[in-house]
Scaffold this motif. Structure first.
Motif, mmCIF file in Angstrom:
data_model
loop_
_atom_site.group_PDB
_atom_site.id
_atom_site.type_symbol
_atom_site.label_atom_id
_atom_site.label_comp_id
_atom_site.label_asym_id
_atom_site.label_seq_id
_atom_site.Cartn_x
_atom_site.Cartn_y
_atom_site.Cartn_z
ATOM 1 N N GLY A 65 13.657 -28.570 32.910
ATOM 2 C CA GLY A 65 13.812 -30.223 32.624
ATOM 3 C C GLY A 65 13.834 -30.786 33.945
ATOM 4 O O GLY A 65 14.149 -32.043 33.886
ATOM 5 N N ASP A 66 13.574 -30.357 34.989
ATOM 6 C CA ASP A 66 13.768 -30.768 36.101
ATOM 7 C C ASP A 66 12.137 -30.873 36.601
ATOM 8 O O ASP A 66 11.454 -29.814 37.131
ATOM 9 N N PHE A 67 11.545 -32.241 36.636
ATOM 10 C CA PHE A 67 10.172 -32.367 37.144
ATOM 11 C C PHE A 67 10.019 -32.780 38.597
ATOM 12 O O PHE A 67 8.919 -33.044 38.998
ATOM 13 N N ILE A 91 2.600 -34.731 31.775
ATOM 14 C CA ILE A 91 3.274 -33.570 30.744
ATOM 15 C C ILE A 91 3.723 -34.424 29.556
ATOM 16 O O ILE A 91 3.760 -34.006 28.287
ATOM 17 N N PRO A 109 5.046 -35.570 42.259
ATOM 18 C CA PRO A 109 6.057 -35.453 40.918
ATOM 19 C C PRO A 109 6.098 -36.313 39.761
ATOM 20 O O PRO A 109 6.119 -36.110 38.544
ATOM 21 N N TYR A 148 3.602 -25.086 43.596
ATOM 22 C CA TYR A 148 3.430 -25.089 41.978
ATOM 23 C C TYR A 148 4.361 -24.342 41.420
ATOM 24 O O TYR A 148 5.005 -24.830 40.366
ATOM 25 N N ALA A 170 4.766 -35.490 35.935
ATOM 26 C CA ALA A 170 5.678 -35.662 34.768
ATOM 27 C C ALA A 170 5.236 -36.626 33.959
ATOM 28 O O ALA A 170 5.410 -36.301 32.781
ATOM 29 N N ALA A 218 10.417 -27.199 36.026
ATOM 30 C CA ALA A 218 10.132 -27.963 34.765
ATOM 31 C C ALA A 218 10.678 -27.187 33.552
ATOM 32 O O ALA A 218 11.070 -27.641 32.553
ATOM 33 N N PHE A 251 7.623 -26.139 41.082
ATOM 34 C CA PHE A 251 7.507 -27.056 40.060
ATOM 35 C C PHE A 251 7.641 -26.495 38.792
ATOM 36 O O PHE A 251 8.556 -26.919 37.833
ATOM 37 N N LEU A 252 6.875 -25.493 38.234
ATOM 38 C CA LEU A 252 7.095 -24.760 37.003
ATOM 39 C C LEU A 252 8.415 -24.174 36.678
ATOM 40 O O LEU A 252 8.905 -24.448 35.321
ATOM 41 N N THR A 255 -1.221 -29.476 34.896
ATOM 42 C CA THR A 255 -0.669 -29.564 36.109
ATOM 43 C C THR A 255 -1.080 -28.684 37.206
ATOM 44 O O THR A 255 -0.992 -29.495 38.366
ATOM 45 N N LEU A 280 11.197 -37.590 35.680
ATOM 46 C CA LEU A 280 11.421 -37.844 34.470
ATOM 47 C C LEU A 280 12.379 -39.271 34.199
ATOM 48 O O LEU A 280 11.971 -39.943 33.295
#
Length: 306
Positions: free
Chosen positions: A56-58, A276, A269, A46, A273, A53, A49-50, A2, A69
């Protein structure tokens, strides 16, 4: 991964330049930048985003304005269908040909099959795909050249293989994607057979009066399955991850074509996603392969119990 993607996408270009029309004024540009969260420092983007993530939200796709996603999962069945068909072709064609080439290496058919496997390794998939389209779709008119065809729902997911039109659309991209895999499996099986045949337990099995069929399928094939299962598992993951060329040539609406479009649009995004998801897929496949070892080889079970 990432971190690399975030830095790489930031270095190679600015998605705002692609998403905003050239005639837009500065106020419109600033509004889009703020809406996408690109006005913050890269390290803040970043960490945001983490944080998402982990729940569960990318993030939302810049292009589709939907959760990244969710867009990928909508395209995943098409890629999985193509990859599974290609892998089945590699197993159904590659293992029997490799077994025959290993048992009868001096026969003309075995030599022809091994020579053909060199072509499978050497020919680029984009060229073979275009050749398939030219011959079977344009010249002969037997098969369609692009698209997924008619689909039918199974467990709430649309699949092509459930209809004749979908199967017709599936043939060319599946064979194109399977060509390298068939060659790989064939050569791997042949090498394993040639290595196992001189072993003492094979000679002992024949000395006991076992039929040649039982010797081959129980003693030879089962003992070479571990490296074959390992390679097939990894190739399945790589087929899903790198079916980009085949999906682009045949306009197959899968994840590979989606990621190419996302890279062209610098849809960060979506790219993150996707990668990952591919990492998770490879880890899962490796776990399944390790579990299959205990089924194929009793020595693995004994060592684990010890």
């Amino acid at each position: 991964m990432t971190v690399i993607v975030f830095i790489g996408v930031n270095v190679i270009g600015n998605p705002v330049e692609i998403l905003v029309p050239p005639d837009a004024d500065q106020a419109e540009r600033l509004r889009v930048i703020a809406q996408l969260g690109l006005d913050k420092p890269l390290w803040v983007q970043y960490l945001s985003f983490l944080s998402g993530a982990l729940h569960g939200d990318f993030g939302k796709s810049f292009v589709f304005s939907e959760p990244a996603l969710q867009v990928i999962l909508q395209r995943m069945p098409a890629t999985l269908e193509l990859a599974v068909c290609a892998l089945l072709l590699a197993i159904v064609i590659g293992i029997p040909l490799g077994l025959y080439a290993g048992l009868k290496p001096d026969s003309i058919f075995a030599k022809a099959a091994m020579a053909g496997s060199i072509l499978g390794f050497s020919l680029p998939s984009f060229w073979v795909g275009l050749l398939f389209i030219m011959v079977f779709a344009v010249q002969l008119g037997w098969l369609p050249s692009s698209g997924r065809g008619e689909t039918r729902a199974l467990l709430g997911i649309q699949w092509s293989f459930l209809t004749m039109d979908g199967l017709a659309h599936l043939v060319l991209p599946a064979f194109n994607l399977a060509l390298f895999k068939v060659s790989l499996v064939m050569r791997l099986v042949r090498a394993g057979v040639r290595e196992v045949l001189p072993q003492e337990y094979i000679k002992f099995a024949r000395a006991k009066g076992l039929t040649e069929r039982r010797v081959v399928f129980v003693h030879v094939l089962k003992n070479i399955m571990i490296p074959i299962v390992t390679v097939i598992g990894l190739e399945f993951g790589s087929t899903i991850a790198f079916s980009v060329v085949t999906e682009s040539i045949f306009a197959w609406p899968g994840m590979g074509k989606l990621i190419i479009d996302s890279i062209n649009m610098l849809d960060r995004p979506m790219i993150v996603a996707y990668l990952i998801l591919i990492v998770f897929l490879f880890v899962t496949i490796n776990l399944v392969v390790d579990l299959l070892y205990t089924v194929l080889d009793p020595r693995v079970r004994l060592e684990s119990e010890g």
